[in-house]
Design a protein around this motif. Structure first.
Motif, short mmCIF file in Angstrom:
data_model
loop_
_atom_site.label_atom_id
_atom_site.label_comp_id
_atom_site.label_asym_id
_atom_site.label_seq_id
_atom_site.Cartn_x
_atom_site.Cartn_y
_atom_site.Cartn_z
N GLY A 56 0.83 -1.20 0.00
CA GLY A 56 0.00 0.00 0.00
C GLY A 56 0.86 1.25 0.00
N ALA A 57 0.23 2.36 -0.32
CA ALA A 57 0.96 3.63 -0.39
C ALA A 57 1.27 4.15 1.00
CB ALA A 57 0.14 4.66 -1.15
N GLY B 39 3.87 -6.61 16.75
CA GLY B 39 2.61 -7.24 17.13
C GLY B 39 1.65 -7.42 15.96
N PRO B 40 0.53 -8.08 16.21
CA PRO B 40 -0.42 -8.38 15.13
C PRO B 40 -1.12 -7.16 14.55
CG PRO B 40 -1.32 -9.00 17.27
CD PRO B 40 0.11 -8.64 17.50
N ALA B 41 -1.24 -6.07 15.31
CA ALA B 41 -1.94 -4.89 14.79
C ALA B 41 -1.20 -4.26 13.62
CB ALA B 41 -2.15 -3.86 15.90
N ARG B 42 0.10 -4.53 13.51
CA ARG B 42 0.88 -3.95 12.41
C ARG B 42 0.30 -4.32 11.05
NH1 ARG B 42 4.49 -7.24 12.35
NH2 ARG B 42 3.83 -8.20 10.41
N THR B 43 -0.26 -5.53 10.93
CA THR B 43 -0.78 -5.98 9.64
C THR B 43 -2.02 -5.20 9.21
OG1 THR B 43 -2.15 -7.71 10.67
CG2 THR B 43 0.11 -8.29 10.05
N GLN B 44 -2.64 -4.47 10.13
CA GLN B 44 -3.81 -3.66 9.81
C GLN B 44 -3.46 -2.17 9.69
OE1 GLN B 44 -6.77 -5.08 9.05
NE2 GLN B 44 -5.61 -6.98 9.30
N LEU B 45 -2.18 -1.85 9.69
CA LEU B 45 -1.75 -0.46 9.58
C LEU B 45 -1.89 0.02 8.14
CD1 LEU B 45 -0.33 1.92 11.15
CD2 LEU B 45 1.83 1.00 10.24
N LEU B 46 -2.47 1.21 7.97
CA LEU B 46 -2.66 1.81 6.65
C LEU B 46 -2.35 3.30 6.71
CD1 LEU B 46 -6.12 0.23 5.70
CD2 LEU B 46 -3.90 -0.44 4.78
N ALA B 47 -2.01 3.86 5.57
CA ALA B 47 -1.93 5.31 5.43
C ALA B 47 -3.29 5.78 4.92
CB ALA B 47 -0.83 5.69 4.45
N CYS B 48 -3.86 6.78 5.56
CA CYS B 48 -5.18 7.26 5.16
C CYS B 48 -5.12 7.80 3.73
CB CYS B 48 -5.65 8.34 6.11
SG CYS B 48 -7.34 8.90 5.77
N ARG C 53 -2.08 10.96 7.89
CA ARG C 53 -2.06 10.10 9.07
C ARG C 53 -1.95 8.62 8.70
NH1 ARG C 53 -3.94 12.30 13.97
NH2 ARG C 53 -4.78 14.40 13.80
N TYR C 54 -1.38 7.87 9.64
CA TYR C 54 -1.47 6.41 9.62
C TYR C 54 -2.55 6.00 10.63
CZ TYR C 54 2.92 6.10 7.03
OH TYR C 54 3.89 6.21 6.07
N ARG D 266 -14.59 -2.81 6.88
CA ARG D 266 -15.05 -1.78 5.96
C ARG D 266 -14.38 -0.43 6.20
NH1 ARG D 266 -21.41 -1.67 5.32
NH2 ARG D 266 -20.74 -0.29 3.62
N GLN D 267 -13.55 -0.32 7.21
CA GLN D 267 -12.90 0.96 7.50
C GLN D 267 -11.88 1.28 6.42
OE1 GLN D 267 -10.98 1.28 11.31
NE2 GLN D 267 -10.42 3.43 11.01
N ALA D 268 -12.01 2.45 5.81
CA ALA D 268 -11.11 2.85 4.73
C ALA D 268 -10.34 4.12 5.04
CB ALA D 268 -11.90 3.03 3.43
N TRP D 269 -10.76 4.87 6.08
CA TRP D 269 -10.12 6.14 6.40
C TRP D 269 -9.83 6.20 7.90
CZ3 TRP D 269 -14.81 6.02 3.61
CH2 TRP D 269 -14.65 6.18 2.22
N CYS D 270 -8.97 7.14 8.27
CA CYS D 270 -8.60 7.21 9.69
C CYS D 270 -9.73 7.72 10.56
CB CYS D 270 -7.34 8.08 9.85
SG CYS D 270 -7.55 9.84 9.49
N LYS D 271 -10.63 8.55 10.00
CA LYS D 271 -11.76 9.07 10.77
C LYS D 271 -12.87 9.45 9.80
CE LYS D 271 -9.27 13.46 11.15
NZ LYS D 271 -8.74 14.46 12.08
N PRO D 272 -14.12 9.57 10.28
CA PRO D 272 -15.24 9.83 9.38
C PRO D 272 -15.08 11.09 8.54
CG PRO D 272 -16.05 9.11 11.50
CD PRO D 272 -14.58 9.30 11.67
#
Length: 211
Positions: free
Chosen positions: A82-83, A152-161, A168-169, A176-182
């Protein structure tokens, strides 16, 4: 709490609301505010009740900013293919250098377990560090939180918004979450709507205007 603290440090680089990038650690006052806002996770990872009781100075600010650069480098590495984030306050480090920097900072402070066993209670373990400079306690705590999160396991769900202008990361909390906040999601939808209409403007009417 490692996720909370590592993301908070990375997120001191953020969109300023006017199309630019803001740095919450641009001066000592900003660092002082940030330390106060994140006192609880810092207490855990600095292994001291008060991870930085002194008055922050410019050298501490530079130390924390250097750690942030290493963390954002490794976040950019973690989200591949991912970017990465669109903006950085400084060029990213080579990944091995960023790893070495975190390991070195984390290793500057020896920590030992302390057993507690009050009468009629369950034994507990608290982690305490040897007497050391307050700056070392703080930077070691930040480095350890980042290392724990990245391993840890949360790293695999890390994304750049991917929202326009956001830098933000974030950790994806549900499928279904695609952005850091609504608000970033709303901005992305408005941008797509504008782009569609700009690419396909409505055809001009062939009828003459009414008299």
């Amino acid at each position: 709490m490692s996720q909370q603290l590592a993301l908070a440090l990375a997120s001191t680089i953020r969109h300023d609301g006017n199309g630019g990038v803001a740095d919450d650690l641009a001066d000592v006052g900003g660092l002082t505010t940030w330390l106060r806002e994140h006192a609880e996770p810092l207490r855990e990872y600095a292994a001291e009740p008060e991870p930085y009781a002194g008055t922050p100075d410019e050298q501490l600010r530079l130390d924390v900013v250097a750690l942030r650069r290493a963390v954002r480098t490794l976040f950019a590495h973690a989200v591949r293919p991912g970017a990465p984030s669109r903006a950085e306050s400084a060029p990213l480090l080579p990944v091995p250098d960023a790893i070495d920097q975190l390991n070195e900072a984390a290793g500057r402070l020896p920590v030992r377990p302390v057993l507690g066993w009050p009468d009629e209670s369950t034994p507990t373990v608290a982690w305490r560090c040897a007497p050391a400079d307050a700056r070392l306690r703080l930077t070691a705590g930040l480095a350890r939180a980042a290392i724990e999160f990245l391993a840890g396991p949360a790293r695999t769900q890390l994304l750049a918004c991917p929202a326009p202008r956001c830098v933000r990361y974030f950790v994806k909390e549900h499928p279904r979450q695609a952005w850091c906040k609504p608000s970033c999601g709303n901005r992305a939808r408005v941008s797509r709507h504008y782009q569609r209409h700009a690419a396909n403007p409505p055809a001009a009417s062939a009828e003459p205007p009414p008299q």
